[in-house]
Design an enzyme around this catalytic site. Structure first.
Site, PDB file in Angstrom:
ATOM      1  N   ASN A  13       0.838  -1.145  -0.197  1.00 50.20           N
ATOM      2  CA  ASN A  13       0.010   0.131   0.081  1.00 50.20           C
ATOM      3  C   ASN A  13       0.984   1.077  -0.073  1.00 50.20           C
ATOM      4  O   ASN A  13       1.307   1.717   1.105  1.00 50.20           O
ATOM      5  CB  ASN A  13      -0.821   0.136   1.314  1.00 50.20           C
ATOM      6  CG  ASN A  13      -1.740   1.365   1.385  1.00 50.20           C
ATOM      7  OD1 ASN A  13      -1.723   2.162   0.604  1.00 50.20           O
ATOM      8  ND2 ASN A  13      -2.280   1.490   2.548  1.00 50.20           N
ATOM      9  N   TRP A  14       0.991   1.802  -1.076  1.00 49.99           N
ATOM     10  CA  TRP A  14       2.002   2.874  -1.281  1.00 49.99           C
ATOM     11  C   TRP A  14       1.599   4.184  -0.628  1.00 49.99           C
ATOM     12  O   TRP A  14       2.274   4.922  -0.504  1.00 49.99           O
ATOM     13  CB  TRP A  14       2.370   3.131  -2.811  1.00 49.99           C
ATOM     14  CG  TRP A  14       3.118   2.002  -3.259  1.00 49.99           C
ATOM     15  CD1 TRP A  14       3.434   0.626  -2.976  1.00 49.99           C
ATOM     16  CD2 TRP A  14       3.772   2.159  -4.805  1.00 49.99           C
ATOM     17  NE1 TRP A  14       4.353   0.184  -3.776  1.00 49.99           N
ATOM     18  CE2 TRP A  14       4.314   0.765  -4.973  1.00 49.99           C
ATOM     19  CE3 TRP A  14       3.633   3.293  -5.695  1.00 49.99           C
ATOM     20  CZ2 TRP A  14       5.045   0.660  -6.114  1.00 49.99           C
ATOM     21  CZ3 TRP A  14       4.478   2.831  -6.885  1.00 49.99           C
ATOM     22  CH2 TRP A  14       5.152   1.548  -7.081  1.00 49.99           C
ATOM     23  N   LYS A  15       0.235   4.239  -0.395  1.00 50.27           N
ATOM     24  CA  LYS A  15      -0.324   5.359   0.122  1.00 50.27           C
ATOM     25  C   LYS A  15      -0.162   6.650  -0.916  1.00 50.27           C
ATOM     26  O   LYS A  15       0.005   6.587  -2.152  1.00 50.27           O
ATOM     27  CB  LYS A  15       0.066   5.815   1.674  1.00 50.27           C
ATOM     28  CG  LYS A  15       0.025   4.206   2.358  1.00 50.27           C
ATOM     29  CD  LYS A  15       0.210   4.641   3.773  1.00 50.27           C
ATOM     30  CE  LYS A  15       0.032   3.389   4.644  1.00 50.27           C
ATOM     31  NZ  LYS A  15      -0.094   3.610   6.345  1.00 50.27           N
ATOM     32  N   HIS A  98      -9.686   1.553   4.367  1.00 52.35           N
ATOM     33  CA  HIS A  98      -8.244   1.909   5.119  1.00 52.35           C
ATOM     34  C   HIS A  98      -8.627   2.764   6.515  1.00 52.35           C
ATOM     35  O   HIS A  98      -9.255   3.594   6.327  1.00 52.35           O
ATOM     36  CB  HIS A  98      -7.222   2.223   4.324  1.00 52.35           C
ATOM     37  CG  HIS A  98      -5.860   2.318   4.999  1.00 52.35           C
ATOM     38  ND1 HIS A  98      -5.510   3.144   5.783  1.00 52.35           N
ATOM     39  CD2 HIS A  98      -4.922   1.177   4.955  1.00 52.35           C
ATOM     40  CE1 HIS A  98      -4.321   2.874   6.079  1.00 52.35           C
ATOM     41  NE2 HIS A  98      -3.908   1.585   5.651  1.00 52.35           N
ATOM     42  N   GLU A 100      -6.903   4.980   7.537  1.00 51.08           N
ATOM     43  CA  GLU A 100      -6.752   6.613   7.055  1.00 51.08           C
ATOM     44  C   GLU A 100      -7.645   7.074   6.193  1.00 51.08           C
ATOM     45  O   GLU A 100      -7.880   8.296   6.377  1.00 51.08           O
ATOM     46  CB  GLU A 100      -5.334   6.519   6.046  1.00 51.08           C
ATOM     47  CG  GLU A 100      -4.021   6.459   7.072  1.00 51.08           C
ATOM     48  CD  GLU A 100      -2.835   5.822   6.394  1.00 51.08           C
ATOM     49  OE1 GLU A 100      -2.790   5.788   5.069  1.00 51.08           O
ATOM     50  OE2 GLU A 100      -2.062   5.302   7.122  1.00 51.08           O
ATOM     51  N   GLU A 170      -5.766  -4.580  10.453  1.00 50.53           N
ATOM     52  CA  GLU A 170      -4.741  -3.608  10.645  1.00 50.53           C
ATOM     53  C   GLU A 170      -5.200  -2.531  11.860  1.00 50.53           C
ATOM     54  O   GLU A 170      -6.033  -1.734  11.903  1.00 50.53           O
ATOM     55  CB  GLU A 170      -4.834  -2.431   9.437  1.00 50.53           C
ATOM     56  CG  GLU A 170      -4.425  -3.302   7.942  1.00 50.53           C
ATOM     57  CD  GLU A 170      -3.710  -2.214   7.359  1.00 50.53           C
ATOM     58  OE1 GLU A 170      -2.799  -2.487   6.460  1.00 50.53           O
ATOM     59  OE2 GLU A 170      -4.264  -1.077   7.116  1.00 50.53           O
ATOM     60  N   GLY A 176       2.092   2.469  10.584  1.00 48.98           N
ATOM     61  CA  GLY A 176       3.077   3.654  10.338  1.00 48.98           C
ATOM     62  C   GLY A 176       3.794   3.960  11.717  1.00 48.98           C
ATOM     63  O   GLY A 176       4.431   5.287  11.633  1.00 48.98           O
ATOM     64  N   SER A 216       3.098  -1.824  10.212  1.00 51.39           N
ATOM     65  CA  SER A 216       4.435  -1.978  10.619  1.00 51.39           C
ATOM     66  C   SER A 216       5.086  -3.391  10.341  1.00 51.39           C
ATOM     67  O   SER A 216       5.923  -3.718  11.052  1.00 51.39           O
ATOM     68  CB  SER A 216       4.653  -1.559  11.951  1.00 51.39           C
ATOM     69  OG  SER A 216       4.502  -0.063  12.007  1.00 51.39           O
ATOM     70  N   GLY A 237       2.754  -1.073   4.285  1.00 52.85           N
ATOM     71  CA  GLY A 237       2.681   0.458   3.814  1.00 52.85           C
ATOM     72  C   GLY A 237       4.221   0.663   3.570  1.00 52.85           C
ATOM     73  O   GLY A 237       4.738   0.450   2.614  1.00 52.85           O
TER      74      GLY A 237
HETATM   75  P1  PGA Z   1       2.677   0.241   7.626  1.00 54.54           P
HETATM   76  O1  PGA Z   1       1.138   0.526   6.880  1.00 54.54           O
HETATM   77  O2  PGA Z   1       3.043  -0.928   7.098  1.00 54.54           O
HETATM   78  O3  PGA Z   1       3.163   1.715   7.106  1.00 54.54           O
HETATM   79  O4  PGA Z   1       2.255   0.464   9.029  1.00 54.54           O
HETATM   80  C1  PGA Z   1       0.409  -0.483   6.599  1.00 54.54           C
HETATM   81  C2  PGA Z   1      -1.010   0.033   6.067  1.00 54.54           C
HETATM   82  O5  PGA Z   1      -1.583   1.213   6.347  1.00 54.54           O
HETATM   83  O6  PGA Z   1      -1.749  -0.622   5.206  1.00 54.54           O
END
Ligand code: PGA
Length: 255
Positions: A13-15, A98, A100, A170, A176, A216, A237
């Site tokens: 997930n490149w965001k 997600h 976010e 998640e 993150g 993470s 991520g």
């Molecule tokens: P992260 O993000 O690996 O940077 O914690 C995971 C995600 O939000 O899908």
């Protein structure tokens, strides 16, 4: 991860990272490193990177996904992208719900349910994200909350479409932050998700469901997480932005 029952899926997930040119460069670096994967490999990239990503990944084992889709097929929704638009481009996966999106863009359990329905209707595979905040974990309501998120999001999803749904557990406090759920914590909640799906669709359907852990996950902790019975993959991520790290996770899922 139970390989006899289900597919392992590692999805990046490149965001909101990488321009189209940068996307091309990252994929050029990543593709040879994951070419021999014994699991499914996906990169969920920003909308504007999709053409470059699809072109770079054409004819390879890496599939391309988006990070969100709207719940209507078309209409007066300025700035939004509909699932049929993604499908027509050749996109195969889309992340829905997600944390976010839920936190910053007003997604609710209801709109997540609608977005998943739209994705499935367009022929996409949905990566459905669920998870608790730190406060919710401290209150001891993780299991109930995650079960509720799963039940609401799957409302109206036909059993025959369930093979195009991937669940991603998640925990919000782990995304993150560098804080990873322990392998036991991840397995426990992924198990709750599987049981919830079993209550809706039966044991066999639940046993075949791919459930990812995300938060993470990295080159160092992936193997331990993926060794757990109910953890069938990862939604990655930060580590998906580094080809070598992402490839190490793919390798861990391929063992
Ligand atoms: P992260 O993000 O690996 O940077 O914690 C995971 C995600 O939000 O899908």
């Amino acid at each position: 991860m139970n390989r006899t029952l289900r597919r392992a899926v590692i999805a990046g997930n490149w965001k909101m990272n990488k321009t189209p040119a940068e996307a091309e460069a990252l994929l050029a670096e990543t593709l040879p490193l994951v070419a021999n994967a014994a699991c499914d490999v996906v990169a969920c990239v920003p909308f504007v990177d999709l053409p470059a990503a699809l072109q770079a990944a054409a004819g390879t084992n890496l599939k391309i996904g988006a990070q969100n889709c709207h719940f209507e097929a078309s209409g007066a929704y300025t700035g939004e992208i509909a699932a049929p638009m993604l499908a027509e481009m050749g996109v195969q996966y889309v992340i829905v719900g997600h944390s976010e999106r839920r936190t910053y863009f007003g997604d609710t359990d209801k709109t997540v349910q609608q977005r998943l329905a739209a994705a499935l209707k367009a022929g996409l595979t949905g990566i459905l994200c669920v998870g608790e905040t730190r406060e919710q974990r401290e209150q001891g309501i993780t299991d109930e909350l995650v079960a509720m998120q799963v039940k609401i999001a799957l409302q109206g999803v036909a059993k025959e479409d369930l093979h195009r749904v991937i669940l991603a557990y998640e925990p919000v406090w782990a995304i993150g932050t560098g804080l990873t759920a322990t392998a036991e914590q991840a397995n426990e909640v992924c198990g709750v998700i599987r049981q919830t799906v079993a209550s809706l669709y039966g044991d066999e359907a639940a046993a075949g469901l791919t459930i990812q852990y995300g938060g993470s996950m990295n080159a160092k902790n992936a193997a331990e997480l993926l060794a757990m019975e109910h953890v069938d993959g990862g939604l990655i991520g930060g580590a998906s932005l580094k080809a070598a790290d992402f490839a190490a996770i793919v390798a861990a899922a391929s063992r």
